[in-house]
Design a protein around this motif. Structure first.
Motif, short mmCIF file in Angstrom:
data_model
loop_
_atom_site.label_atom_id
_atom_site.label_comp_id
_atom_site.label_asym_id
_atom_site.label_seq_id
_atom_site.Cartn_x
_atom_site.Cartn_y
_atom_site.Cartn_z
N VAL A 1 -6.50 10.61 2.03
CA VAL A 1 -8.01 10.20 2.44
C VAL A 1 -8.49 11.01 4.65
N GLN A 2 -9.32 12.05 4.87
CA GLN A 2 -10.01 12.06 5.31
C GLN A 2 -8.27 13.09 6.34
N GLU B 1 -7.28 2.72 10.83
CA GLU B 1 -9.28 2.57 10.38
C GLU B 1 -9.74 2.97 9.55
N LEU B 2 -8.62 3.56 8.86
CA LEU B 2 -7.60 4.90 7.26
C LEU B 2 -7.29 3.62 6.65
N ALA C 1 -9.65 0.57 3.42
CA ALA C 1 -11.16 1.71 3.78
C ALA C 1 -11.34 2.37 2.38
N VAL C 2 -10.34 2.27 1.40
CA VAL C 2 -10.09 2.91 0.15
C VAL C 2 -10.08 2.61 -1.10
N ASN D 1 -14.68 -4.39 0.07
CA ASN D 1 -14.79 -3.14 0.24
C ASN D 1 -15.80 -2.66 -0.43
N LYS E 1 -17.91 -0.07 -0.07
CA LYS E 1 -18.15 1.94 0.12
C LYS E 1 -16.76 2.40 0.89
N PRO E 2 -15.80 2.29 -0.47
CA PRO E 2 -14.59 2.68 -0.42
C PRO E 2 -14.70 4.83 0.63
N LYS E 3 -13.82 4.53 1.25
CA LYS E 3 -14.43 5.80 1.39
C LYS E 3 -13.17 6.90 0.51
N LEU E 4 -12.96 6.60 -0.36
CA LEU E 4 -12.18 7.38 -1.47
C LEU E 4 -13.00 7.25 -2.93
N LYS E 5 -13.36 7.76 -3.38
CA LYS E 5 -13.64 7.86 -4.82
C LYS E 5 -12.54 7.21 -5.87
#
Length: 251
Positions: free
Chosen positions: A33-34, A73-74, A78-79, A121, A123-127
């Motif tokens: 992730v990022q 943060e990640l 977050a995912v 969450n 809006k997870p940062k990972l699809k």
């Protein structure tokens, strides 16, 4: 090295997720992730609800306190839609758990109780598709590893790994496609297929070698002692043999 307790907790987390998520679950799920690499202890996917849940296992307080991912943060929160921390009962207080994480406790009978509910969450940062792929890959790898381990389990737990003189490996022959066990030297590059009707020369690194265990001088000594007790044969220590020959020449 992973402790037995941590392994057990991961398995229980997987069972808990399976009951909750039903569709796809796996342990040791790797993803990025990022540009940051992560490995989740257990992941569960629910296709109908289109959501993922991650459970991070902590067998001790020290394990929890040194985990920077949980506080970052990640982190796992977050995912995925929901993230949990699973610990033995009484290990953590609710106020110690990072804000969006839930807290699960497991008792001595492997009953899991929700102590703190996670914050969703939205809006997870990972699809989700990415997590599905990674979880599916982890589940497949685990299945294949289990199948191989049925035949290749190291029952010595690596007791004779240090300064190994030989390795026990399972290798596939490219000619007859048979997979067999072989005792080879650490620097062996080629072996002969054990199937009598084949006899093909196998390049070790191309035969999908699976390391089962290793044998060192301590193993040979113990084997020799057992052999003497059973009056079968004696495996002579090559070092001692060389010394005896030298002594005889001197005398």
């Amino acid at each position: 090295m992973e402790s037995n307790t941590h392994q057990h907790l991961k398995h229980q987390a997987l069972l808990w997720l399976k009951a909750k998520m039903t569709d796809l679950c796996a342990t040791e799920v790797k993803f990025v992730v990022q540009r940051r690499k992560r490995t989740a202890d257990a992941v569960g996917i629910n296709m109908k609800r289109k959501e993922a849940r991650i459970v991070e296992v902590k067998a001790s307080r020290s394990d929890f306190l040194r985990d920077e991912v949980l506080q970052g943060e990640l982190g796992y929160d977050a995912v995925a839609a929901y993230a949990y921390i699973l610990t033995p009962a009484g290990l953590l207080k609710k106020e110690e758990v990072p804000e969006r994480y839930g807290l699960l406790e497991i008792d001595e009978y492997d009953n899991i109780k929700v102590i703190k509910r996670p914050v969703k969450n939205k809006k997870p940062k990972l699809k989700l598709e990415t997590l599905i792929k990674r979880t599916g890959r982890a589940a497949t790898n685990a299945f294949l590893f289990q199948q191989e381990s049925k035949l290749s389990r190291d029952k010595t737990n690596g007791a004779f790994e240090k300064k190994a003189l030989a390795h026990l490996v399972r290798i596939t022959c490219a000619q007859c496609k048979k997979r067999n066990s072989y005792v080879i030297a650490p620097d062996a590059e080629e072996i002969t297929c054990a199937v009598k009707t084949c006899g093909h020369k196998i390049e070790v690194h191309k035969g999908r070698p699976f390391h089962v265990t290793s044998y060192n001088e301590d193993f040979l000594k113990q084997l020799s002692q057992v052999a003497e007790q059973k009056n079968i044969y004696v495996v002579e220590d090559p070092v001692s043999k060389e010394k005896n020959v030298s002594d005889q020449r001197t005398s």
